[in-house]
Design an enzyme around this catalytic site. Structure first.
Site, PDB file in Angstrom:
ATOM      1  N   GLU A  80       0.945  -1.090   0.096  1.00  0.00           N
ATOM      2  CA  GLU A  80      -0.010  -0.009   0.105  1.00  0.00           C
ATOM      3  C   GLU A  80       0.886   1.183   0.067  1.00  0.00           C
ATOM      4  OE1 GLU A  80      -3.333   0.079  -0.307  1.00  0.00           O
ATOM      5  OE2 GLU A  80      -3.722  -1.971   0.082  1.00  0.00           O
ATOM      6  N   CYS A 142      -7.347  -2.074   8.237  1.00  0.00           N
ATOM      7  CA  CYS A 142      -5.933  -2.082   7.634  1.00  0.00           C
ATOM      8  C   CYS A 142      -5.464  -0.779   7.539  1.00  0.00           C
ATOM      9  CB  CYS A 142      -6.050  -2.793   6.651  1.00  0.00           C
ATOM     10  SG  CYS A 142      -6.332  -4.685   6.588  1.00  0.00           S
ATOM     11  N   HIS A 165      -1.446  -5.608   1.608  1.00  0.00           N
ATOM     12  CA  HIS A 165      -2.533  -6.411   1.630  1.00  0.00           C
ATOM     13  C   HIS A 165      -2.427  -7.607   0.859  1.00  0.00           C
ATOM     14  CE1 HIS A 165      -5.682  -3.343   2.848  1.00  0.00           C
ATOM     15  NE2 HIS A 165      -5.930  -4.535   3.253  1.00  0.00           N
TER      16      HIS A 165
END
Ligand code: PCA
Length: 207
Positions: A80, A142, A165
């Site tokens: 990410e 998250c 992820h």
């Protein structure tokens, strides 16, 4: 020894298995290039997980913080890029359902990871593991944990932090019925490669 904190999450919503737990349990205690990985599992609970992360950081004093989360439905490993100051989404495991809330009222809107996510993706693809950078970690747990990790990294310049992820594992994909799955060994290898890339840049920071 230089430390890496690697976190995963317990199962949540209709995902009865969270493969991040298996990865973290497997890599816990491994030593890579003089960096020791300490694995910890977080609750899917907005209140508790942030406290747990802070407690683990205080205990382990990591140079690198990598948090893992399941993104059921994604096909690739997706490091990410950004965490945003928002909590919003479905109920967490204790039933708390934030709507348009800030993580911190006085917090900055967003933080960018300082993990080498482009190197991670290039390395994964080179080794045959589908991967791409994700530009949204969502607004659920998250994103919340990524924001906390990056906030700590902003306050401690020698620290690199971020979030990856992962897709479902085969057992979860079969149990769920509507999402793609990966072999757990490939997920573990993929995360090891990402950690190697993080170590490569982190060891330049301290040289
Ligand atoms: N994935 C969720 C929370 C826990 C997890 O593994 C998310 O993407 O926010």
């Amino acid at each position: 020894m230089t430390k890496i904190l690697l976190t995963g999450f317990v199962p949540f919503l209709d995902y009865k298995i969270n493969p991040t737990m298996k990865i973290v349990e497997k890599l816990n205690g491994e030593i890579m290039d003089g960096y020791e990985i300490t694995g910890r599992i977080l609750s899917v609970d907005f209140q508790q997980s942030a406290q747990q992360l802070k407690q683990y950081i205080a205990e382990i004093k990591p140079q690198i913080i990598i948090s893992l989360g399941l993104a059921g439905g994604r096909f690739k490993i997706t490091p990410e890029r950004i965490a945003i100051n928002i909590k919003d989404g479905e109920a967490d495991n204790i039933g708390y359902t934030p709507v348009d809330e800030s993580i911190y009222d006085d917090g900055v809107d967003a933080y960018m990871t300082n993990l080498p996510i482009r190197n991670m993706v290039n390395r994964l693809c080179k080794e045959g593991f589908p991967a791409e950078i994700s530009n949204t970690a969502g607004t659920y747990l998250c994103n919340n944990i990524m924001y906390e990790g990056l906030l700590y990294a902003k306050q401690h310049k020698e620290v690199r932090a971020g979030f990856i992820h992962i897709p479902a594992s085969f057992d979860l994909a079969i149990q769920h019925g509507k999402i793609p799955g990966w072999n757990i060994q490939d997920l573990i290898t993929g995360i090891r490669l990402c950690i190697e890339e993080a170590i490569r840049v982190s060891s330049c920071d301290v040289d």
